[in-house]
Design a protein around this motif. Structure first.
Motif, PDB file in Angstrom:
ATOM      1  N   THR A 196       0.533  20.465   5.436  1.00  0.00           N
ATOM      2  CA  THR A 196       0.389  19.277   6.258  1.00  0.00           C
ATOM      3  C   THR A 196      -0.228  18.132   5.457  1.00  0.00           C
ATOM      4  O   THR A 196       0.203  16.974   5.565  1.00  0.00           O
ATOM      5  N   LYS A 197      -1.217  18.433   4.639  1.00  0.00           N
ATOM      6  CA  LYS A 197      -1.833  17.396   3.808  1.00  0.00           C
ATOM      7  C   LYS A 197      -0.863  16.884   2.745  1.00  0.00           C
ATOM      8  O   LYS A 197      -0.951  15.737   2.331  1.00  0.00           O
ATOM      9  N   ALA A 198       0.053  17.705   2.286  1.00  0.00           N
ATOM     10  CA  ALA A 198       0.981  17.298   1.240  1.00  0.00           C
ATOM     11  C   ALA A 198       2.145  16.472   1.780  1.00  0.00           C
ATOM     12  O   ALA A 198       2.775  15.730   1.034  1.00  0.00           O
ATOM     13  N   ILE A 199       2.430  16.586   3.064  1.00  0.00           N
ATOM     14  CA  ILE A 199       3.586  15.894   3.639  1.00  0.00           C
ATOM     15  C   ILE A 199       3.419  14.375   3.567  1.00  0.00           C
ATOM     16  O   ILE A 199       4.348  13.656   3.208  1.00  0.00           O
ATOM     17  N   GLY A 200       2.213  13.882   3.890  1.00  0.00           N
ATOM     18  CA  GLY A 200       1.990  12.432   3.893  1.00  0.00           C
ATOM     19  C   GLY A 200       2.281  11.784   2.555  1.00  0.00           C
ATOM     20  O   GLY A 200       3.118  10.878   2.470  1.00  0.00           O
ATOM     21  N   PRO A 201       1.616  12.210   1.471  1.00  0.00           N
ATOM     22  CA  PRO A 201       1.910  11.607   0.166  1.00  0.00           C
ATOM     23  C   PRO A 201       3.348  11.814  -0.288  1.00  0.00           C
ATOM     24  O   PRO A 201       3.925  10.956  -0.953  1.00  0.00           O
ATOM     25  N   ALA A 202       3.958  12.933   0.083  1.00  0.00           N
ATOM     26  CA  ALA A 202       5.334  13.183  -0.326  1.00  0.00           C
ATOM     27  C   ALA A 202       6.298  12.228   0.368  1.00  0.00           C
ATOM     28  O   ALA A 202       7.261  11.757  -0.238  1.00  0.00           O
ATOM     29  N   LEU A 203       6.034  11.919   1.624  1.00  0.00           N
ATOM     30  CA  LEU A 203       6.926  11.023   2.362  1.00  0.00           C
ATOM     31  C   LEU A 203       6.685   9.559   2.014  1.00  0.00           C
ATOM     32  O   LEU A 203       7.619   8.783   1.893  1.00  0.00           O
ATOM     33  N   VAL A 204       5.425   9.185   1.871  1.00  0.00           N
ATOM     34  CA  VAL A 204       5.103   7.780   1.629  1.00  0.00           C
ATOM     35  C   VAL A 204       5.224   7.438   0.151  1.00  0.00           C
ATOM     36  O   VAL A 204       5.621   6.336  -0.207  1.00  0.00           O
ATOM     37  N   GLY A 205       4.862   8.375  -0.705  1.00  0.00           N
ATOM     38  CA  GLY A 205       4.905   8.112  -2.141  1.00  0.00           C
ATOM     39  C   GLY A 205       3.847   7.100  -2.522  1.00  0.00           C
ATOM     40  O   GLY A 205       2.729   7.151  -2.076  1.00  0.00           O
ATOM     41  N   GLY A 206       4.181   6.139  -3.360  1.00  0.00           N
ATOM     42  CA  GLY A 206       3.231   5.138  -3.798  1.00  0.00           C
ATOM     43  C   GLY A 206       3.294   3.861  -2.980  1.00  0.00           C
ATOM     44  O   GLY A 206       2.662   2.871  -3.322  1.00  0.00           O
ATOM     45  N   ARG A 207       4.055   3.874  -1.898  1.00  0.00           N
ATOM     46  CA  ARG A 207       4.219   2.666  -1.090  1.00  0.00           C
ATOM     47  C   ARG A 207       3.033   2.450  -0.166  1.00  0.00           C
ATOM     48  O   ARG A 207       2.335   3.378   0.215  1.00  0.00           O
ATOM     49  N   GLU A 208       2.830   1.211   0.218  1.00  0.00           N
ATOM     50  CA  GLU A 208       1.813   0.855   1.194  1.00  0.00           C
ATOM     51  C   GLU A 208       2.333   1.195   2.593  1.00  0.00           C
ATOM     52  O   GLU A 208       3.517   1.037   2.885  1.00  0.00           O
ATOM     53  N   LEU A 209       1.426   1.639   3.457  1.00  0.00           N
ATOM     54  CA  LEU A 209       1.800   1.877   4.846  1.00  0.00           C
ATOM     55  C   LEU A 209       1.937   0.536   5.567  1.00  0.00           C
ATOM     56  O   LEU A 209       1.244  -0.423   5.244  1.00  0.00           O
ATOM     57  N   PRO A 210       2.822   0.476   6.551  1.00  0.00           N
ATOM     58  CA  PRO A 210       2.911  -0.753   7.347  1.00  0.00           C
ATOM     59  C   PRO A 210       1.590  -1.006   8.083  1.00  0.00           C
ATOM     60  O   PRO A 210       0.845  -0.075   8.371  1.00  0.00           O
ATOM     61  N   THR A 211       1.325  -2.257   8.408  1.00  0.00           N
ATOM     62  CA  THR A 211       0.051  -2.587   9.055  1.00  0.00           C
ATOM     63  C   THR A 211      -0.080  -1.926  10.421  1.00  0.00           C
ATOM     64  O   THR A 211      -1.171  -1.539  10.816  1.00  0.00           O
ATOM     65  N   TRP A 212       1.030  -1.768  11.145  1.00  0.00           N
ATOM     66  CA  TRP A 212       0.934  -1.116  12.446  1.00  0.00           C
ATOM     67  C   TRP A 212       0.528   0.333  12.288  1.00  0.00           C
ATOM     68  O   TRP A 212      -0.192   0.877  13.132  1.00  0.00           O
ATOM     69  N   ALA A 213       0.957   1.011  11.215  1.00  0.00           N
ATOM     70  CA  ALA A 213       0.611   2.419  11.005  1.00  0.00           C
ATOM     71  C   ALA A 213      -0.860   2.577  10.664  1.00  0.00           C
ATOM     72  O   ALA A 213      -1.525   3.488  11.162  1.00  0.00           O
ATOM     73  N   THR A 214      -1.386   1.683   9.830  1.00  0.00           N
ATOM     74  CA  THR A 214      -2.805   1.778   9.505  1.00  0.00           C
ATOM     75  C   THR A 214      -3.659   1.476  10.724  1.00  0.00           C
ATOM     76  O   THR A 214      -4.718   2.072  10.904  1.00  0.00           O
ATOM     77  N   GLY A 215      -3.198   0.574  11.576  1.00  0.00           N
ATOM     78  CA  GLY A 215      -3.927   0.297  12.818  1.00  0.00           C
ATOM     79  C   GLY A 215      -3.950   1.492  13.744  1.00  0.00           C
ATOM     80  O   GLY A 215      -4.973   1.816  14.352  1.00  0.00           O
ATOM     81  N   VAL A 216      -2.811   2.164  13.864  1.00  0.00           N
ATOM     82  CA  VAL A 216      -2.739   3.358  14.709  1.00  0.00           C
ATOM     83  C   VAL A 216      -3.641   4.453  14.154  1.00  0.00           C
ATOM     84  O   VAL A 216      -4.385   5.105  14.907  1.00  0.00           O
ATOM     85  N   ILE A 217      -3.604   4.653  12.859  1.00  0.00           N
ATOM     86  CA  ILE A 217      -4.433   5.687  12.239  1.00  0.00           C
ATOM     87  C   ILE A 217      -5.911   5.384  12.451  1.00  0.00           C
ATOM     88  O   ILE A 217      -6.704   6.273  12.765  1.00  0.00           O
ATOM     89  N   ALA A 218      -6.290   4.123  12.307  1.00  0.00           N
ATOM     90  CA  ALA A 218      -7.698   3.745  12.469  1.00  0.00           C
ATOM     91  C   ALA A 218      -8.163   3.917  13.911  1.00  0.00           C
ATOM     92  O   ALA A 218      -9.308   4.286  14.155  1.00  0.00           O
ATOM     93  N   THR A 219      -7.287   3.652  14.872  1.00  0.00           N
ATOM     94  CA  THR A 219      -7.704   3.776  16.275  1.00  0.00           C
ATOM     95  C   THR A 219      -7.590   5.198  16.813  1.00  0.00           C
ATOM     96  O   THR A 219      -8.097   5.474  17.889  1.00  0.00           O
ATOM     97  N   MET A 220      -6.958   6.105  16.090  1.00  0.00           N
ATOM     98  CA  MET A 220      -6.829   7.486  16.554  1.00  0.00           C
ATOM     99  C   MET A 220      -8.083   8.320  16.287  1.00  0.00           C
ATOM    100  O   MET A 220      -8.365   9.260  17.028  1.00  0.00           O
TER     101      MET A 220
END
Length: 106
Positions: free
Chosen positions: A22-46
């Motif tokens: 589960t921890k490896a899935i995030g970096p594998a899917l996103v790679g070196g790209r920045e997350l969209p601002t809506w995703a970082t907002g959702v993560i911060a509010t969760m």
């Protein structure tokens, strides 16, 4: 449900592998790209609601039902002391003491 010792260790190993995957899935899917601002907002509010849910289930759950017991009183004491700006170590010690006394009395 009773598990043998071998089954418990197999379950622990499987859960460790699943957590690592589960921890490896995030970096594998996103790679070196920045997350969209809506995703970082959702993560911060969760984080706060998830933490509150974990605390609530740990404090009020007794197997498969809701219950108030000695551990609930200990958490309440620690919360009140922390709201009164008592140091964390003192609040934790008071919570442990109240919980132990209530468990011994019951």
């Amino acid at each position: 449900m009773n598990l043998s010792e071998g089954q418990v260790w197999l379950l622990i190993g499987a859960l460790a592998v699943m957590a690592a995957a589960t921890k490896a899935i995030g970096p594998a899917l996103v790679g070196g790209r920045e997350l969209p601002t809506w995703a970082t907002g959702v993560i911060a509010t969760m984080a706060p609601p998830l933490l509150a849910a974990l605390i609530a289930t740990a404090v009020f759950a007794d197997e498969r039902r809701l219950a108030v017991g000695a551990d609930t009183a200990g958490v309440a004491v620690a919360t009140l002391l922390l709201l009164c700006r008592v140091p964390l170590v003192v609040s934790a010690a008071a919570a442990v003491g109240v919980t132990a006394l209530l468990r011994a009395a019951l």
